[in-house]
Scaffold this active site. Structure first.
Site, PDB file in Angstrom:
ATOM      1  N   GLY A 180       0.791  -1.218   0.000  1.00 46.15           N
ATOM      2  CA  GLY A 180       0.000   0.000   0.000  1.00 46.15           C
ATOM      3  C   GLY A 180       0.823   1.269   0.000  1.00 46.15           C
ATOM      4  O   GLY A 180       0.284   2.364   0.077  1.00 46.15           O
ATOM      5  N   CYS A 181       2.144   1.130  -0.048  1.00 50.77           N
ATOM      6  CA  CYS A 181       3.033   2.293  -0.129  1.00 50.77           C
ATOM      7  C   CYS A 181       3.545   2.424  -1.555  1.00 50.77           C
ATOM      8  O   CYS A 181       3.894   1.424  -2.176  1.00 50.77           O
ATOM      9  CB  CYS A 181       4.239   2.123   0.796  1.00 50.77           C
ATOM     10  SG  CYS A 181       3.837   2.157   2.532  1.00 50.77           S
TER      11      CYS A 181
END
Length: 137
Positions: free
Chosen positions: A50-51
């Site tokens: 999710g980064c």
């Protein structure tokens, strides 16, 4: 709720500077102080999903308190993650669940500079910390 000592130090330091340029410089300095992760810890299993940037996170429980270490390939993210670690290291799993990320960066005077993708990435790091704390409880 009282803050960990390092979080208090961060808050004092960031609240003492006025301009965004000074805060950005300080943010980079916090990132540079982040201890390096061992290459063996920079594995896919420790990569935060999710980064946009690569962020590795490891954590361990010691006497009921969580201690995390992290690294990133991006300088700005390293600084933001260092400030997140200052806020959460030494917390119990219960206190970790209660951390208010937007409030923390707002107190530091950095929330306006958090782009949606950086904000999402930091939330992903915090969520991963919470997952780790639940898995070992």
């Amino acid at each position: 709720m009282s803050l960990p000592t390092e979080a208090e130090a961060a808050l004092d330091a960031f609240q003492a500077v006025g301009s965004w340029e000074q805060r950005a410089r300080m943010l980079m300095q916090w990132g540079e102080r982040l201890p390096a992760l061992a290459e063996a810890e920079k594995v896919d299993a420790n990569l935060v999903q999710g980064c946009e940037s690569l962020v590795w996170l490891v954590g361990h429980l010691q006497d009921g308190h969580w201690h995390f270490a992290a690294s990133s390939d991006a300088r700005m993210i390293r600084g933001l993650v260092a400030l997140l670690l200052a806020r959460v290291n030494g917390l119990s799993a219960v206190a970790l669940q209660a951390v208010d990320l937007p409030d923390w960066f707002n107190q530091l005077g950095l929330s306006r500079q958090l782009s949606p993708s950086r904000s999402n990435g930091l939330n992903a790091v915090l969520q991963r910390m919470r997952e780790l704390s639940r898995m070992q409880n």
